[in-house]
Scaffold this motif. Sequence first.
Motif, PDB file in Angstrom:
ATOM      1  N   LEU A  59      -4.378   3.052   0.468  1.00 26.18           N
ATOM      2  CA  LEU A  59      -3.217   3.210   1.355  1.00 26.18           C
ATOM      3  C   LEU A  59      -3.162   2.131   2.434  1.00 26.18           C
ATOM      4  CD1 LEU A  59      -3.108   7.089   1.812  1.00 26.18           C
ATOM      5  CD2 LEU A  59      -1.869   5.700   0.172  1.00 26.18           C
ATOM      6  N   ASP A  71      -1.853   1.304  -2.986  1.00 23.17           N
ATOM      7  CA  ASP A  71      -1.535   2.702  -3.279  1.00 23.17           C
ATOM      8  C   ASP A  71      -2.702   3.626  -2.982  1.00 23.17           C
ATOM      9  OD1 ASP A  71      -3.310   2.325  -5.332  1.00 23.17           O
ATOM     10  OD2 ASP A  71      -1.841   2.507  -6.955  1.00 23.17           O
ATOM     11  N   GLY A  72      -2.611   4.850  -3.501  1.00 24.52           N
ATOM     12  CA  GLY A  72      -3.587   5.879  -3.157  1.00 24.52           C
ATOM     13  C   GLY A  72      -4.972   5.633  -3.682  1.00 24.52           C
ATOM     14  N   ASN A 247       1.005  11.124  -2.150  1.00 25.29           N
ATOM     15  CA  ASN A 247       0.681  10.612  -0.808  1.00 25.29           C
ATOM     16  C   ASN A 247       1.933  10.527   0.072  1.00 25.29           C
ATOM     17  OD1 ASN A 247      -2.291   9.607  -1.098  1.00 25.29           O
ATOM     18  ND2 ASN A 247      -1.253   8.810  -2.921  1.00 25.29           N
ATOM     19  N   ASN A 250       1.287  10.765   3.834  1.00 23.54           N
ATOM     20  CA  ASN A 250       0.465   9.711   4.427  1.00 23.54           C
ATOM     21  C   ASN A 250       1.115   8.330   4.341  1.00 23.54           C
ATOM     22  OD1 ASN A 250      -1.635  11.569   5.016  1.00 23.54           O
ATOM     23  ND2 ASN A 250      -2.394  11.387   2.891  1.00 23.54           N
ATOM     24  N   ALA A 251       1.820   8.069   3.251  1.00 25.26           N
ATOM     25  CA  ALA A 251       2.436   6.736   3.077  1.00 25.26           C
ATOM     26  C   ALA A 251       3.759   6.898   2.333  1.00 25.26           C
ATOM     27  CB  ALA A 251       1.496   5.798   2.328  1.00 25.26           C
TER      28      ALA A 251
END
Length: 589
Positions: A59, A71-72, A247, A250-251
């Motif tokens: 992230l 990415d995650g 996610n 979070n993002a």
Amino acid sequence: MTAVDVEPTPRRDRLPRRTLRDPLAAGCLAVLALVIAASLAAPLLTDYVPDHSVMADTLAPASDAHPLGADGVGRDVLSRLLYGGRTSLLGGTLAVLVAFAVGGPLGVISGFYRGWFDAVAGWIVNVIMAVPAIIVMLVVMAAVSQDLNVAMVVLGVIMAPMVFRLIRASVIAVREELYVDAARVSGLGDGRVMRRHVLPVVVAPSVIQATQVFAVAIGIQAGLAFLGLGKASQASWGAMLGDAFTNIYNAPVLLLWPGVAMGLTILASSLLGNAVRDALGPTGPRPVRKRRKRVVRQSAPAADVPADRLLTVEGLRVSYPKPDGEKSVVEGVSLTVARGEVLGLVGESGSGKSQTAFSVLGLLPDDAEVTADRLAFDGQDLLGMDTAALNRMRGHGIGYVPQEPMSNLDPCFRIGFQLVEPMRTHLGLSRAEARSRALGLLERVGIPDPERVFRSYPHQISGGMAQRVLIAGAVSCDPRLLIADEPTTALDVTVQAEVLDLMRSLQQEHAMGMVLVTHDFGVVADICDRVAVMRGGRIVETAPMRQIFAAPGHPYTRTLLASTLDGGPVRGEPSARPGAGEPLKGMTS
């Protein structure tokens, strides 16, 4: 390039130019080109491979190392976006190719030939449409491979019925056009007719359908990847959306990039299809009549006939099915045509004149039932001929001049091409020889600028000139018999007289037999040697032309004469006509 080497170009080649002049279409093409170019250039635009994971970068926000972040699981978003474009574009392309490879040929053959093949193909298509698409793709991916491209191949098969129905409807619509019948009359085989006259019409709606299938395939592929299907190492926009969804708190920005890329690609593809549709105008197929296979019963073996006999029709019957039985439109018609003779087939609309002529040409609809005691041309049994033999005979043995000149010229091809192709087929001429012969024929039929007309499309010439072109085409392969179906109906009086004089002179030059189908006794007086009068599908009187005018034997003939003749003089020189010098009743010589 010399004039001889120039190939005719269909008018539909203007479609790309018309589409590019549309700002919306140009914008859609630019978006698709950008997506394709970026996907192909992925190794040049990023240093990361799409499945490379660095847990420390999980992230990670946008930076010099990761322009769109990570990415995650620490994979570079830009690299996955670019390589995912490859997966989505390839999947959409595979679905389109498979759909058209399966549905396209089936649609063309079913629409053109109908019959049992159409029934079988329709049954197969209905079975495919009844199968749940998603379940089939899931089963195939589980049994064969997790590769998303395998799912797209299956999707292509499932979407083939859409392509089949569209192409079949388009082919049926153009199959009913008069210029297709005119091409068959000229003796062209089914393969060439489909390639030259049918397939160009199918291309445009197929382009529109392809853009829709492409857009749908990208969306379905993304849905499968979003659910976690497909190989873990296979980057795709759907897989990126799945990772971003996990996610989202979070993002949330991770949803933006694959969503924008997929949305722009699908939107551009769909709008491009709409732009092509607008450039073409209405594309919906016209409704056509239901048809069944034509029933033909062979005539009896030919007996001895006079040496100068060209056409023999005895006991011809034509009928069509109706819900409550059959309707007969030609009942026991018998007539003959000698070499060099002009027979006028006269009667009011609906009397069966054209049905009789089309029976000789083998051009009746598939649901017609044709029987005859004898139907022979120059000693050959016409009802016993197969399609290939009929194609060899039409154009070369029997020529045809249709009623509506503009409807019998294919608007996609230049005049020269439509004249040259039958001559190359029947006479075996080279392109240069056929071109020279065509120009000579155009000059012979009274066209003042043969070169210009040769290079023109049908819409660029007048109706009278188009009729002259069709006459030139009808005699181009030296037929022994010419059938002219109301050849002057759509022309004004002045042009009508010129065309009749032209047909008579060409008939005498080539010593052709001729059947002139008409309702106009003025035309009969100009050109015919003998007359057969039809009423209600039957011949009610047959006699030499002068006898018909001087002493008609049937009340119906007298009624027709009374309603069509105005006592005017016969056009043309009396000395040029058989029996010249004998006055006609009600007319001056």
